[in-house]
Write a protein that holds these residues in place. Structure first.
Motif, PDB file in Angstrom:
ATOM      1  N   SER A 261       0.848  -0.938   0.150  1.00 58.04           N
ATOM      2  CA  SER A 261       0.104  -0.126  -0.036  1.00 58.04           C
ATOM      3  C   SER A 261       0.965   1.200  -0.197  1.00 58.04           C
ATOM      4  CB  SER A 261      -1.005   0.111   1.199  1.00 58.04           C
ATOM      5  OG  SER A 261      -1.597   1.215   1.534  1.00 58.04           O
ATOM      6  N   ARG A 262       1.958   1.155   0.753  1.00 53.81           N
ATOM      7  CA  ARG A 262       2.658   2.499   0.908  1.00 53.81           C
ATOM      8  C   ARG A 262       3.564   2.533  -0.510  1.00 53.81           C
ATOM      9  NH1 ARG A 262       5.326   5.075   5.381  1.00 53.81           N
ATOM     10  NH2 ARG A 262       4.200   3.687   6.610  1.00 53.81           N
ATOM     11  N   LEU A 263       3.960   1.439  -1.037  1.00 57.44           N
ATOM     12  CA  LEU A 263       4.880   1.388  -2.026  1.00 57.44           C
ATOM     13  C   LEU A 263       3.823   1.959  -3.477  1.00 57.44           C
ATOM     14  CD1 LEU A 263       7.397   1.036  -3.690  1.00 57.44           C
ATOM     15  CD2 LEU A 263       6.655  -1.323  -4.059  1.00 57.44           C
ATOM     16  N   ARG A 264       2.644   1.529  -3.543  1.00 58.90           N
ATOM     17  CA  ARG A 264       1.680   2.011  -4.572  1.00 58.90           C
ATOM     18  C   ARG A 264       1.218   3.370  -4.292  1.00 58.90           C
ATOM     19  NH1 ARG A 264       1.105  -1.406  -8.472  1.00 58.90           N
ATOM     20  NH2 ARG A 264       0.482  -3.131  -7.385  1.00 58.90           N
ATOM     21  N   ARG A 265       1.133   3.715  -3.159  1.00 63.79           N
ATOM     22  CA  ARG A 265       0.843   5.388  -3.179  1.00 63.79           C
ATOM     23  C   ARG A 265       2.015   6.050  -3.159  1.00 63.79           C
ATOM     24  NH1 ARG A 265      -4.470   5.818  -3.554  1.00 63.79           N
ATOM     25  NH2 ARG A 265      -5.458   4.186  -2.434  1.00 63.79           N
ATOM     26  N   ALA A 266       3.136   5.725  -2.983  1.00 67.23           N
ATOM     27  CA  ALA A 266       4.307   6.476  -3.423  1.00 67.23           C
ATOM     28  C   ALA A 266       4.484   6.544  -5.000  1.00 67.23           C
ATOM     29  CB  ALA A 266       5.539   5.702  -2.927  1.00 67.23           C
ATOM     30  N   GLU A 267       4.043   5.665  -5.823  1.00 57.90           N
ATOM     31  CA  GLU A 267       4.045   5.486  -7.039  1.00 57.90           C
ATOM     32  C   GLU A 267       2.984   6.366  -7.607  1.00 57.90           C
ATOM     33  OE1 GLU A 267       3.731   2.159 -10.774  1.00 57.90           O
ATOM     34  OE2 GLU A 267       2.660   2.076  -8.970  1.00 57.90           O
ATOM     35  N   TRP A 268       1.740   6.120  -6.939  1.00 61.12           N
ATOM     36  CA  TRP A 268       0.921   7.040  -7.729  1.00 61.12           C
ATOM     37  C   TRP A 268       0.828   8.454  -7.363  1.00 61.12           C
ATOM     38  CZ3 TRP A 268      -3.795   3.130  -6.388  1.00 61.12           C
ATOM     39  CH2 TRP A 268      -3.705   2.094  -7.174  1.00 61.12           C
ATOM     40  N   GLY A 269       1.070   8.741  -6.152  1.00 59.66           N
ATOM     41  CA  GLY A 269       1.000  10.128  -5.491  1.00 59.66           C
ATOM     42  C   GLY A 269       2.516  10.998  -5.612  1.00 59.66           C
ATOM     43  N   GLN A 270       3.354  10.137  -5.540  1.00 61.36           N
ATOM     44  CA  GLN A 270       4.752  11.089  -5.609  1.00 61.36           C
ATOM     45  C   GLN A 270       5.392  11.103  -7.091  1.00 61.36           C
ATOM     46  OE1 GLN A 270       5.872  12.965  -3.296  1.00 61.36           O
ATOM     47  NE2 GLN A 270       4.688  12.682  -1.773  1.00 61.36           N
ATOM     48  N   HIS A 271       5.557   9.719  -7.503  1.00 62.87           N
ATOM     49  CA  HIS A 271       6.397   9.649  -8.576  1.00 62.87           C
ATOM     50  C   HIS A 271       5.604   9.511  -9.976  1.00 62.87           C
ATOM     51  CE1 HIS A 271       9.637   9.229  -5.575  1.00 62.87           C
ATOM     52  NE2 HIS A 271       9.030   8.389  -5.106  1.00 62.87           N
ATOM     53  N   HIS A 272       4.538   9.123  -9.788  1.00 60.07           N
ATOM     54  CA  HIS A 272       3.468   8.781 -11.080  1.00 60.07           C
ATOM     55  C   HIS A 272       3.981   7.606 -11.935  1.00 60.07           C
ATOM     56  CE1 HIS A 272       1.341  12.128  -9.941  1.00 60.07           C
ATOM     57  NE2 HIS A 272       2.209  13.210  -9.888  1.00 60.07           N
ATOM     58  N   HIS A 273       5.578   7.675 -11.853  1.00 56.85           N
ATOM     59  CA  HIS A 273       5.874   6.358 -13.000  1.00 56.85           C
ATOM     60  C   HIS A 273       7.276   5.772 -12.155  1.00 56.85           C
ATOM     61  CE1 HIS A 273       7.324   3.864 -16.195  1.00 56.85           C
ATOM     62  NE2 HIS A 273       8.551   4.668 -16.272  1.00 56.85           N
TER      63      HIS A 273
ATOM     64  N   GLU B  31      13.356   1.691  -0.343  1.00 54.07           N
ATOM     65  CA  GLU B  31      13.185   2.987   0.255  1.00 54.07           C
ATOM     66  C   GLU B  31      11.704   2.876   1.151  1.00 54.07           C
ATOM     67  OE1 GLU B  31      11.240   7.306  -0.518  1.00 54.07           O
ATOM     68  OE2 GLU B  31      12.083   6.212  -2.145  1.00 54.07           O
ATOM     69  N   MET B  32      10.837   1.902   0.699  1.00 51.14           N
ATOM     70  CA  MET B  32       9.458   1.945   1.083  1.00 51.14           C
ATOM     71  C   MET B  32       9.562   0.902   2.496  1.00 51.14           C
ATOM     72  SD  MET B  32       7.420   4.346   0.234  1.00 51.14           S
ATOM     73  CE  MET B  32       8.425   5.541  -0.704  1.00 51.14           C
ATOM     74  N   ALA B  33      10.460  -0.140   1.990  1.00 49.97           N
ATOM     75  CA  ALA B  33      10.722  -1.046   3.098  1.00 49.97           C
ATOM     76  C   ALA B  33      11.184  -0.338   4.388  1.00 49.97           C
ATOM     77  CB  ALA B  33      11.534  -2.233   2.727  1.00 49.97           C
ATOM     78  N   TRP B  34      12.028   0.601   4.073  1.00 48.79           N
ATOM     79  CA  TRP B  34      12.808   1.161   5.341  1.00 48.79           C
ATOM     80  C   TRP B  34      11.953   2.084   6.053  1.00 48.79           C
ATOM     81  CZ3 TRP B  34      13.955   6.268   6.687  1.00 48.79           C
ATOM     82  CH2 TRP B  34      14.869   6.540   7.549  1.00 48.79           C
ATOM     83  N   ARG B  35      10.932   2.664   4.993  1.00 45.17           N
ATOM     84  CA  ARG B  35      10.016   3.642   5.843  1.00 45.17           C
ATOM     85  C   ARG B  35       8.923   2.770   6.509  1.00 45.17           C
ATOM     86  NH1 ARG B  35      10.449   8.641   4.234  1.00 45.17           N
ATOM     87  NH2 ARG B  35      11.398   9.120   2.030  1.00 45.17           N
ATOM     88  N   GLU B  36       8.818   1.566   6.162  1.00 40.58           N
ATOM     89  CA  GLU B  36       7.789   0.814   7.012  1.00 40.58           C
ATOM     90  C   GLU B  36       8.207   0.195   8.281  1.00 40.58           C
ATOM     91  OE1 GLU B  36       4.415  -1.239   6.502  1.00 40.58           O
ATOM     92  OE2 GLU B  36       4.239   1.157   5.830  1.00 40.58           O
ATOM     93  N   ASP B  37       9.636  -0.203   8.161  1.00 42.75           N
ATOM     94  CA  ASP B  37      10.198  -0.550   9.498  1.00 42.75           C
ATOM     95  C   ASP B  37      10.534   0.601  10.340  1.00 42.75           C
ATOM     96  OD1 ASP B  37      10.373  -3.155   8.299  1.00 42.75           O
ATOM     97  OD2 ASP B  37      12.504  -3.032   7.562  1.00 42.75           O
ATOM     98  N   HIS B  38      10.758   1.700   9.942  1.00 51.22           N
ATOM     99  CA  HIS B  38      11.063   2.881  10.994  1.00 51.22           C
ATOM    100  C   HIS B  38       9.725   3.762  11.111  1.00 51.22           C
ATOM    101  CE1 HIS B  38      14.921   1.357   9.516  1.00 51.22           C
ATOM    102  NE2 HIS B  38      15.516   1.649  10.551  1.00 51.22           N
ATOM    103  N   ARG B  39       8.656   3.443  11.052  1.00 52.27           N
ATOM    104  CA  ARG B  39       7.427   4.219  10.774  1.00 52.27           C
ATOM    105  C   ARG B  39       7.295   4.822  12.123  1.00 52.27           C
ATOM    106  NH1 ARG B  39       5.911  -0.867  10.602  1.00 52.27           N
ATOM    107  NH2 ARG B  39       4.215  -1.456  11.791  1.00 52.27           N
ATOM    108  N   ARG B  40       7.663   4.185  13.231  1.00 48.00           N
ATOM    109  CA  ARG B  40       7.232   4.629  14.657  1.00 48.00           C
ATOM    110  C   ARG B  40       8.599   5.272  15.284  1.00 48.00           C
ATOM    111  NH1 ARG B  40       2.038   3.828  14.089  1.00 48.00           N
ATOM    112  NH2 ARG B  40       1.386   1.859  13.877  1.00 48.00           N
ATOM    113  N   VAL B  41       9.633   5.694  14.519  1.00 49.26           N
ATOM    114  CA  VAL B  41      10.699   6.083  15.004  1.00 49.26           C
ATOM    115  C   VAL B  41      10.828   7.773  14.928  1.00 49.26           C
ATOM    116  CG1 VAL B  41      13.213   6.362  14.805  1.00 49.26           C
ATOM    117  CG2 VAL B  41      12.321   4.180  14.312  1.00 49.26           C
ATOM    118  N   PRO B  42      10.944   8.404  15.735  1.00 48.84           N
ATOM    119  CA  PRO B  42      11.172   9.885  15.663  1.00 48.84           C
ATOM    120  C   PRO B  42      11.875  10.338  14.315  1.00 48.84           C
ATOM    121  CG  PRO B  42      11.199   9.459  17.925  1.00 48.84           C
ATOM    122  CD  PRO B  42      11.607   8.140  17.026  1.00 48.84           C
TER     123      PRO B  42
END
Length: 296
Positions: free
Chosen positions: A234-246, A258-269
């Protein structure tokens, strides 16, 4: 933050063991002279001249250190990433400069789990990206885009292995069944693997205790589900559609990491993430892919 303050922060993070005092990256000597006319150092032992980014992933950079720190702060703050076009506007630099800088940061993020091995309970799933075929205007001229002969050949599948309560490892393939060998290399034996009913995962039964879920009937059944893997997609798909478009297949692995890293650190300040990325970048080797990218 001024450029001098940014350099001081870079020095404090890179040479934390010496309280910001430079150390020669070639021979490890502590006897270093600092030029007053230029922001570089010279080792007394081997005579090597270096800067605060020499030997790191930001080697041979032309951007001011202040802009690099600002780019990292903005980048880690984005929940769904940030496009190079948006970054170029924020930093007031060329698109090409922002494009390469962000890919260097993604390379640092991917390196964090390069040698990781998952265990315990691991969810496995795949999702296809790219290779869009534009439909014809008239209905009678349209073709079934699901058929292989009507596809572009650019479509790729991102296969993710996500440990429950642990790390996320994505890889890019042409089809799901090509990922079985990679899954066996990164998932320890004795692990319980959760997957859907796709035929590509049938081979996993020979290696792991595999629990399957038929999504046409239910999303979860007696603990068997791939909800955390779907959350990553879901995060990777939204990044494609909403940020990069392609996202091209050539660089899909970088965005997936990148999205895996963001998922793993989503609770970190955010402050902790900023310091961690800067520290990892200054301890990462020179990028073989992105150094001098535009000069081929």
């Amino acid at each position: 933050m001024t450029e001098d303050e940014a350099r001081s922060l870079f020095r404090a993070i890179r040479w934390a063991d010496t309280d910001g005092e430079p150390v020669c990256p070639r021979c490890g000597c502590f006897a270093v002279n600092e030029y007053k006319s230029r922001p570089i150092f010279k080792c007394k032992g081997c005579g090597h001249q270096f800067s605060i980014t020499s030997g790191t992933i930001f080697a041979s950079r032309k951007l001011p250190v202040r802009d690099i720190l600002l780019a990292i702060a903005l980048f880690v703050n984005g929940a769904k990433g940030m496009s190079a076009l948006q970054m170029s506007r924020n930093l007031d630099v060329q698109y090409k400069s922002a494009y390469v800088l962000l890919h260097k940061i993604r390379e640092v993020m991917a390196a964090e789990t390069a040698d990781a091995t998952l265990s315990g309970e691991v969810e496995v799933d795949g999702a296809y990206f790219g290779g869009h075929v534009r439909p014809e205007n008239r209905k009678e001229d349209r073709k079934d885009r699901r058929l292989k002969e009507n596809q572009t050949g650019k479509r790729r599948v991102v296969v993710v292995m996500r440990e429950r309560g642990g790390r996320t490892l994505p890889f890019v393939f042409r089809s799901e069944d090509q990922s079985v060998a990679t899954i066996r290399a990164h998932v320890a034996s004795g692990t319980t693997v959760y997957a859907d009913e796709a035929s590509g995962w049938d081979e996993l039964h020979a290696t792991y205790e595999t629990k399957r879920i038929n999504h046409s009937l239910a999303f979860m059944d007696d603990g068997a589900c791939t909800n955390q893997a779907e959350s990553y997609f879901s995060r990777l798909r939204r990044a494609e559609w909403g940020q990069h478009h392609h996202i091209s297949g050539r660089h899909l692995h970088a965005y997936a990491a990148e999205m895996a890293w963001r998922e793993d650190h989503r609770r970190v300040p955010n402050g902790t993430l900023f310091t961690a990325v800067v520290d990892a970048a200054l301890n990462a080797p020179v990028s073989r892919q992105w150094k001098g990218y535009w000069q081929k």
